[in-house]
Design a protein around this motif. Structure first.
Motif, mmCIF file in Angstrom:
data_model
loop_
_atom_site.group_PDB
_atom_site.id
_atom_site.type_symbol
_atom_site.label_atom_id
_atom_site.label_comp_id
_atom_site.label_asym_id
_atom_site.label_seq_id
_atom_site.Cartn_x
_atom_site.Cartn_y
_atom_site.Cartn_z
ATOM 1 N N GLY A 29 90.930 -7.174 76.104
ATOM 2 C CA GLY A 29 90.191 -6.095 76.532
ATOM 3 C C GLY A 29 89.257 -5.614 75.494
ATOM 4 O O GLY A 29 88.127 -5.213 75.875
ATOM 5 N N GLU A 30 89.330 -5.858 74.446
ATOM 6 C CA GLU A 30 88.407 -5.739 73.481
ATOM 7 C C GLU A 30 87.245 -6.847 73.134
ATOM 8 O O GLU A 30 86.243 -6.735 73.094
ATOM 9 C CB GLU A 30 89.070 -5.139 72.127
ATOM 10 C CG GLU A 30 89.896 -4.143 72.068
ATOM 11 C CD GLU A 30 90.550 -3.836 70.674
ATOM 12 O OE1 GLU A 30 90.579 -4.703 69.805
ATOM 13 O OE2 GLU A 30 91.157 -2.611 70.533
ATOM 14 N N VAL A 31 87.887 -8.023 73.089
ATOM 15 C CA VAL A 31 86.757 -9.127 72.829
ATOM 16 C C VAL A 31 86.146 -9.583 74.024
ATOM 17 O O VAL A 31 85.050 -9.788 74.051
ATOM 18 C CB VAL A 31 87.757 -10.258 72.330
ATOM 19 C CG1 VAL A 31 86.876 -11.306 71.984
ATOM 20 C CG2 VAL A 31 88.440 -9.780 71.027
ATOM 21 N N VAL A 32 87.079 -9.619 75.126
ATOM 22 C CA VAL A 32 86.094 -10.164 76.383
ATOM 23 C C VAL A 32 86.131 -9.010 77.341
ATOM 24 O O VAL A 32 86.666 -8.541 78.224
ATOM 25 C CB VAL A 32 86.977 -11.172 77.082
ATOM 26 C CG1 VAL A 32 86.096 -12.004 78.109
ATOM 27 C CG2 VAL A 32 87.491 -12.273 75.826
ATOM 28 N N ALA A 109 89.487 -15.093 69.902
ATOM 29 C CA ALA A 109 88.907 -15.432 70.966
ATOM 30 C C ALA A 109 89.777 -16.280 72.169
ATOM 31 O O ALA A 109 89.884 -16.066 73.334
ATOM 32 C CB ALA A 109 87.534 -16.077 70.953
ATOM 33 N N LEU A 110 89.933 -17.573 71.625
ATOM 34 C CA LEU A 110 90.661 -18.547 72.405
ATOM 35 C C LEU A 110 92.101 -17.919 72.995
ATOM 36 O O LEU A 110 92.304 -18.095 74.267
ATOM 37 C CB LEU A 110 90.954 -19.844 71.704
ATOM 38 C CG LEU A 110 89.685 -20.450 71.471
ATOM 39 C CD1 LEU A 110 90.018 -21.889 70.605
ATOM 40 C CD2 LEU A 110 88.835 -20.932 72.682
ATOM 41 N N PRO A 111 92.957 -17.447 72.018
ATOM 42 C CA PRO A 111 94.304 -16.903 72.679
ATOM 43 C C PRO A 111 93.991 -15.688 73.762
ATOM 44 O O PRO A 111 94.693 -15.595 74.679
ATOM 45 C CB PRO A 111 95.178 -16.221 71.638
ATOM 46 C CG PRO A 111 93.977 -16.315 70.420
ATOM 47 C CD PRO A 111 93.234 -17.261 70.864
ATOM 48 N N SER A 112 92.932 -14.903 73.489
ATOM 49 C CA SER A 112 92.626 -13.695 74.314
ATOM 50 C C SER A 112 92.166 -14.346 75.645
ATOM 51 O O SER A 112 92.429 -13.861 76.845
ATOM 52 C CB SER A 112 91.549 -12.678 73.865
ATOM 53 O OG SER A 112 91.924 -12.258 72.693
ATOM 54 N N LEU A 113 91.212 -15.338 75.638
ATOM 55 C CA LEU A 113 90.598 -15.871 76.964
ATOM 56 C C LEU A 113 91.831 -16.556 77.892
ATOM 57 O O LEU A 113 92.124 -16.397 78.945
ATOM 58 C CB LEU A 113 89.459 -17.042 76.661
ATOM 59 C CG LEU A 113 88.312 -16.199 76.189
ATOM 60 C CD1 LEU A 113 87.414 -17.595 75.743
ATOM 61 C CD2 LEU A 113 87.592 -15.622 77.003
ATOM 62 N N GLY A 114 92.819 -17.217 77.011
ATOM 63 C CA GLY A 114 94.091 -18.097 77.925
ATOM 64 C C GLY A 114 94.936 -16.950 78.160
ATOM 65 O O GLY A 114 95.502 -17.384 79.300
ATOM 66 N N ALA A 115 94.741 -15.768 77.694
ATOM 67 C CA ALA A 115 95.730 -14.639 78.394
ATOM 68 C C ALA A 115 95.163 -14.183 79.800
ATOM 69 O O ALA A 115 96.020 -13.494 80.363
ATOM 70 C CB ALA A 115 95.997 -13.681 77.283
ATOM 71 N N ASN A 314 82.915 -6.169 60.060
ATOM 72 C CA ASN A 314 84.394 -6.102 60.979
ATOM 73 C C ASN A 314 84.452 -4.782 61.190
ATOM 74 O O ASN A 314 85.428 -4.158 61.122
ATOM 75 C CB ASN A 314 85.199 -6.530 60.082
ATOM 76 C CG ASN A 314 86.585 -6.792 60.855
ATOM 77 O OD1 ASN A 314 86.572 -7.079 61.939
ATOM 78 N ND2 ASN A 314 87.730 -6.784 59.993
ATOM 79 N N VAL A 315 83.358 -4.011 61.671
ATOM 80 C CA VAL A 315 83.465 -2.610 61.973
ATOM 81 C C VAL A 315 83.073 -2.305 63.873
ATOM 82 O O VAL A 315 83.257 -1.295 64.058
ATOM 83 C CB VAL A 315 82.354 -1.672 61.190
ATOM 84 C CG1 VAL A 315 82.421 -1.873 59.805
ATOM 85 C CG2 VAL A 315 80.920 -2.179 61.890
ATOM 86 N N HIS A 316 83.127 -3.510 64.449
ATOM 87 C CA HIS A 316 82.983 -3.387 65.831
ATOM 88 C C HIS A 316 83.914 -4.562 66.577
ATOM 89 O O HIS A 316 83.908 -5.742 66.057
ATOM 90 C CB HIS A 316 81.480 -3.541 66.169
ATOM 91 C CG HIS A 316 81.182 -3.156 67.562
ATOM 92 N ND1 HIS A 316 81.290 -3.999 68.643
ATOM 93 C CD2 HIS A 316 80.996 -2.070 68.146
ATOM 94 C CE1 HIS A 316 80.877 -3.797 70.005
ATOM 95 N NE2 HIS A 316 80.892 -2.256 69.717
ATOM 96 N N PRO A 317 84.585 -4.181 67.626
ATOM 97 C CA PRO A 317 85.440 -5.288 68.470
ATOM 98 C C PRO A 317 84.516 -6.694 68.719
ATOM 99 O O PRO A 317 85.066 -7.850 68.410
ATOM 100 C CB PRO A 317 85.888 -4.581 69.543
ATOM 101 C CG PRO A 317 85.885 -3.228 69.273
ATOM 102 C CD PRO A 317 84.830 -2.951 68.366
ATOM 103 N N ALA A 318 83.389 -6.523 69.028
ATOM 104 C CA ALA A 318 82.419 -7.634 69.554
ATOM 105 C C ALA A 318 81.660 -7.967 68.282
ATOM 106 O O ALA A 318 80.632 -8.797 68.580
ATOM 107 C CB ALA A 318 81.639 -7.289 70.719
#
Length: 609
Positions: A29-32, A109-115, A314-318
């Motif tokens: 939800g944060e990354v994608v 990224a990859l585990p989040s997309l796979g989820a 590293n101050v923003h999720p994206a």
């Protein structure tokens, strides 16, 4: 009666450890956020892998299919399961979270997309066999052999199928596809030595294709920007290349006369990473503040490079925003660097102005040829009588013509070899026509002289300072303690501009003096405006802008007015002063002060070429 508090359960809450699938969906939800976010993460992984060619295929606006193929160094079969684990990465070792030289570093990224989707990764490293692994809704499958050249192919299908509620918040396929294209364009700007292809499988067409550029960095970047933003931008932009205290600013900044109606042509990069940082956006706006009106936006592509320890990404999720250790230094470098570059351009104006002028000129349509033997085309007797009468000698032929003062032709004098040539005529008491070695120049005398007077006034203010007027009764302004301290921290800077502030108890400041140029101004409103800008950007240009606006109005009233006839000596003197004055190619509002038409283009209008 107290309102219900639905966020707090009435029963004793129990802390639970979420499973990996739920944790990955939360991270997704944060990354994608949308399909374009997935494309960004996957393409950045490809670039981090040393790819020289990246291809992206999509369907359904990225909701149905996203396939990213690269020729990077790939992964071994043993690394594929590990790549799908959270916080597993090859880009950092965890000892120094500021020493980051890659796009990605979190391993999310990859585990989040796979989820949240159906993910398949096929990869082959040099000296190893190709392998494939799949993950559906967080369930990882076994590693299987696969045929593939060196590199990696990541295929994501049915994005958000595991979280169908997210699909309701996505926009139309067309809007999502446009967002994907914008992400690809930004990454293509950041990496001019990498080739990119974007293909729409629904429409069976290439949306974007740029091959890897060759040559030096500026040449490669200019060629890439020409393909992505158009040659007009590169032809009407100024190169930037300067360093200051460990920071380097490079890129292209367009001339003020090449402005846009929105900020769509502003692209900012920090250490090669595309960002939308309000500090840099504010600095870019401040750099053009003196040459653009409020409803126009500059076009620029800026790269800020520095040691990774001087900026926190590293101050923003994206990772769309960054935080500099010395934000004031960076802002000052951007503002002064662009202003000096624009001043160095002198009287240069955008070439698109001449193109628009030529486009507005259209030759008269050629009537069809009429032959005398065509009886139907013979004129009537009435027409012939009028023609004979028109050819007869007129009684008033020898009378003096009526005076016509809208156009005056000057005798030839002045050097045509100079950039703006020599004055030859004045039209409608407002436009100077000058002849150059290979064309003509049309000058708006009022706009040009207004800019010259404005620059002289600014030079006088810079030399002698801004006169302040003391208030008979100081203006007392009550603020919060933090806001009052923020203002007083910049009191020295504001005093140089004629605004003198003093502490007047806790959370209170007293305005003792205001700039004399502003007259009877609203001191309280001015201070609050400055405070808002300080809170938003960390610095304020509000007071300087107000003073510049006054100088601009003074220049307008003190310049040559439209309707005034000028002698040849005056017109040539104006042209020479324009050549010697920075920023004279545009008026105080960003409009051009002159248009140059090449002789070759004029000859094309008349069919001579």
């Amino acid at each position: 009666m107290h309102a219900a508090r639905p966020k707090i359960s009435q029963a004793l809450p129990v802390i639970r450890q979420l499973d990996d699938a739920a944790a990955n969906r939360i991270a997704a939800g944060e990354v994608v956020e949308r399909p374009a976010s997935a494309v960004k993460e996957l393409v950045e992984n490809a670039l981090d892998a040393g790819a020289t060619r990246v291809r992206v295929d999509y369907a359904g606006g990225g909701k149905v299919l996203i396939r990213v193929t690269d020729d990077g160094h790939g992964m071994t079969p043993g690394d594929l399961p590990l790549a799908l684990s959270r916080h597993a990465t090859s880009k950092i070792d965890g000892t120094d979270l500021l020493d980051i030289h890659t796009f990605g570093f979190r391993g999310e990224a990859l585990p989040s997309l796979g989820a949240v989707g159906r993910l398949a990764i096929t990869s082959r490293a040099e000296g190893h066999e190709g392998a494939e692994i799949t993950v559906t809704g967080g369930q990882i499958g076994p590693v299987r052999p696969a045929a593939l050249n060196r590199g990696t192919q990541v295929e994501l299908r049915d994005l958000f199928f595991a979280t169908p509620a997210r699909l309701k918040f996505l926009r139309t396929d067309r809007a999502e596809a446009q967002a994907i294209a914008e992400v690809m364009r930004k990454l293509a700007m950041a990496e001019p030595f990498v080739g990119f292809t974007l293909y729409d499988t629904d429409g069976q067409r290439e949306i974007l294709r740029v091959d890897a550029e060759q040559g030096e960095l500026f040449d490669a970047l200019g060629a890439r920007l020409g393909r992505l933003m158009g040659r007009d931008f590169v032809d009407n932009a100024i190169r930037l290349d300067l360093e200051r205290d460990g920071f380097r600013l490079t890129g292209f900044a367009a001339l003020p006369t090449y402005s846009r109606g929105s900020a769509v042509a502003q692209h900012l990069f920090v250490n090669g990473r595309p960002v939308r940082d309000k500090l840099l956006i504010g600095a870019l706006r401040a750099a053009y503040m003196d040459v653009l009106s409020r409803d126009r936006h500059p076009a620029a592509v800026l790269f800020v490079d520095c040691d990774p320890h001087l900026v926190d990404v590293n101050v923003h999720p994206a990772k769309a925003e960054v935080r500099f250790r010395d934000s004031g230094l960076v802002r000052g470098m951007v503002v002064s660097g662009i202003r000096h570059a624009l001043a160095g351009a002198g009287h240069r104006a955008s070439g698109t102005v001449a193109d628009e002028t030529l486009a507005a000129m259209r030759p008269e349509p050629i009537a069809p040829r009429i032959y005398q033997m065509d009886f139907a085309s013979r004129p009537s007797l009435g027409t012939l009588r009028h023609a004979y009468a028109a050819q007869a000698p007129a009684e008033a032929l020898h009378e003096a013509p009526a005076p016509f003062t809208s156009a005056r032709v000057e005798p030839e004098q002045g050097p045509v070899e100079t950039p703006l040539g020599a004055a030859r005529a004045q039209l409608h008491e407002n436009y100077i026509i000058a002849q150059t070695r290979d064309g003509i120049v049309i000058v708006d005398q009022h706009a040009a002289h207004e800019r010259l007077v404005y620059e002289r006034l600014k030079a006088q203010v810079a030399e002698h300072g801004i006169t302040a007027q003391a208030l008979l009764i100081p203006e007392i302004i009550t603020l919060s303690v933090s806001d009052a301290q923020r203002l007083l921290d910049h009191a020295g800077e504001l005093a140089t501009l004629g605004l003198v502030l003093e502490p007047f108890g806790e959370g209170t400041v007293a305005v003792r003096e205001t700039p004399a140029a502003l007259g009877n101004c609203d001191a309280r409103g001015l201070v609050l405006d400055i405070l808002d800008e300080l809170a938003d950007l960390g610095s304020s240009q509000k007071l300087g802008a107000r003073i510049d606006a006054v100088l601009s109005r003074m220049a307008c009233h003190g310049s040559i007015r439209s309707g005034r006839q000028m002698r040849a000596e005056e017109m040539n003197a104006l042209l020479r002063e324009m050549e010697a004055t920075p920023l004279s190619g545009q008026c105080n509002h960003g409009r051009p002060t002159y248009v140059e038409l090449k002789l070759s283009d004029i000859e094309k209008l008349f069919g001579r070429r």
